[in-house]
Write a protein that holds these residues in place. Structure first.
Motif, mmCIF file in Angstrom:
data_model
loop_
_atom_site.group_PDB
_atom_site.id
_atom_site.type_symbol
_atom_site.label_atom_id
_atom_site.label_comp_id
_atom_site.label_asym_id
_atom_site.label_seq_id
_atom_site.Cartn_x
_atom_site.Cartn_y
_atom_site.Cartn_z
ATOM 1 N N THR B 7 7.101 -9.286 -9.526
ATOM 2 C CA THR B 7 6.127 -10.053 -8.758
ATOM 3 C C THR B 7 4.974 -10.460 -9.674
ATOM 4 N N MET B 133 4.345 -7.965 -2.708
ATOM 5 C CA MET B 133 4.313 -6.670 -3.384
ATOM 6 C C MET B 133 5.437 -5.742 -2.959
ATOM 7 N N ALA B 136 8.691 -5.441 -4.942
ATOM 8 C CA ALA B 136 8.573 -5.474 -6.407
ATOM 9 C C ALA B 136 9.001 -4.185 -7.098
ATOM 10 N N ASP B 137 9.770 -4.325 -8.175
ATOM 11 C CA ASP B 137 10.023 -3.199 -9.075
ATOM 12 C C ASP B 137 8.930 -3.152 -10.131
ATOM 13 N N GLU B 138 8.499 -4.338 -10.538
ATOM 14 C CA GLU B 138 7.428 -4.433 -11.525
ATOM 15 C C GLU B 138 6.466 -5.535 -11.097
ATOM 16 N N VAL B 139 5.193 -5.299 -11.357
ATOM 17 C CA VAL B 139 4.192 -6.297 -11.008
ATOM 18 C C VAL B 139 3.507 -6.767 -12.292
ATOM 19 N N LEU B 160 -2.834 -1.553 -5.928
ATOM 20 C CA LEU B 160 -1.466 -1.179 -6.286
ATOM 21 C C LEU B 160 -1.385 0.289 -6.691
ATOM 22 N N GLU B 164 0.811 1.300 -3.540
ATOM 23 C CA GLU B 164 2.168 0.859 -3.801
ATOM 24 C C GLU B 164 2.850 1.599 -4.934
ATOM 25 N N LYS B 165 2.059 2.162 -5.837
ATOM 26 C CA LYS B 165 2.619 2.897 -6.984
ATOM 27 C C LYS B 165 3.679 2.089 -7.740
ATOM 28 N N LYS B 166 3.290 0.906 -8.167
ATOM 29 C CA LYS B 166 4.234 0.052 -8.878
ATOM 30 C C LYS B 166 3.960 0.097 -10.376
ATOM 31 N N ASP B 167 5.007 -0.230 -11.158
ATOM 32 C CA ASP B 167 4.808 -0.436 -12.591
ATOM 33 C C ASP B 167 4.044 -1.740 -12.772
#
Lengths: 79, 266
Positions: B7, B133, B136-139, B160, B164-167
């Motif tokens: 994303t 979001m 998403a696997d990665e932002v 985030l 969301e705890k995203k990479d």
């Protein structure tokens, strides 16, 4: 050049931008993470003032990050 | 096959999200990956024009989630690169037309067919942003070296991190080396010190981008352009390759070039 000599004594604007951002973001990060801090502060003043003489303006409530541990720091000077 | 969902977001508008999405999607397709870019800026469709595909749109993302058409029917094939597809945003609807779960479902369905699904998030931190979001696997967060863009990027990073705890990784766009040298623009390192998330790309300010957008040909198709090179490097890093960051330095004009540009400007 001649004019550059005078310019250099002035702090450059990129440096200023960085400093302003660091100050505002430090503040915003805490208030976004712990939006309850203001209310907590007000409640603490009410409770503590019942028992000891304090100056509400002196009470400091903040969220600190110490390595990986988050610490809620409350400072209440007694008159 | 289980594709990856990237994303592209920013907080602030106008910092180059759609341009980044277009270039990254094209770059991945050029590298042999099957890629689909989805414009989630419902009501403010733009990715189609940046990619030069605006005349081919029949169905859009709202039609897909409302099951007016099949996903396949809304996939617009790029005219230049075989592996690239676009799903356009709806232009006559607003952000409330799609829900997060619907975007998640669509993304998960596309994972079966594509290597990369690139979601172009709308500006802001409201519903449309959250839609982009969720799957998403990665932002990838795009910013420019300006205070408003950096502040908004920090807000997005904060959201985030908290929910969301995203990479996450960062693209610093439109770095102007002349201004950085004069001390009138924050450098790559200045921005990194403020935001402290991993860097995935630096893109120099490139006057060509306006004309590339005018003709619907993103810079990565013009590999001699400074921004085209930067986007190619970003694509390689997304693919997991270790590519050194380009030094964005002032291009010195030779004496002849200076004379020529003097006459050109007249």
């Amino acid at each position: 050049m001649f004019l550059d000599f005078f310019k250099k004594s002035k702090k450059n604007s990129a440096q200023k931008a960085k400093e302003r951002l660091q100050i505002i973001l430090a503040h915003e990060r805490v208030s976004n993470k712990a939006p309850f801090l203001d209310d907590l502060r007000k409640d603490l003043i009410k409770v503590v003032a019942k028992y000891v003489d304090i100056d509400p303006k002196e009470i400091d409530v903040s969220l600190q990050k110490d390595n990986s541990i988050e610490v809620l720091e409350i400072n209440i000077p007694i008159k | 096959m289980s594709g990856k969902v990237l994303t592209i977001t920013s907080g602030k508008g106008g910092v180059g999200k759609s341009t980044t999405t277009a270039n990254l999607a094209l770059g991945l397709a050029l590298a042999g990956k099957k890629a689909v870019a989805i414009d989630l800026d419902i009501g403010l469709r733009n990715l189609d024009m940046i990619l030069g595909l605006e005349n081919r749109i029949v169905y859009d993302v709202v039609n897909v989630v409302e099951k007016v058409c099949k996903v396949k029917q809304a996939l617009i094939k790029d005219k230049r690169v075989d592996n690239l597809f676009l799903i356009a945003a709806a232009q006559t609807r607003d952000k409330s037309a799609v829900k997060s779960e619907q975007v998640l479902e669509l993304a998960n369905e596309l994972r079966k067919e594509f290597d990369y699904i690139i979601l172009d998030s709308p500006a802001g931190i409201e519903g449309g942003f959250r839609n982009a979001m969720l799957p998403a696997d990665e932002v990838i967060i795009v910013t420019t070296p300006e205070i408003s863009a950096v502040r908004d990027a920090d807000r997005v990073i904060g959201i985030l991190e908290a929910h969301e705890k995203k990479d996450m990784s960062l693209i610093i766009n439109r770095i102007n080396p002349t201004l950085v040298k004069k001390g009138d623009m924050m450098s790559k390192n200045d921005v990194l010190q403020v935001l402290s998330i991993p860097l995935i790309g630096v893109v120099p300010e490139d006057g060509n981008i306006v004309s590339y957008t005018n003709i619907g040909e993103p810079s990565i198709l013009h590999q001699d352009s400074p921004s085209g090179k930067a986007y190619k490097n970003i694509t390689q890093r997304v693919l997991g390759k270790d590519v050194p960051f380009m030094e964005i330095i002032e291009r010195k004009k030779g004496i002849m070039e200076t004379i020529i540009s003097f006459f050109k400007e007249q």
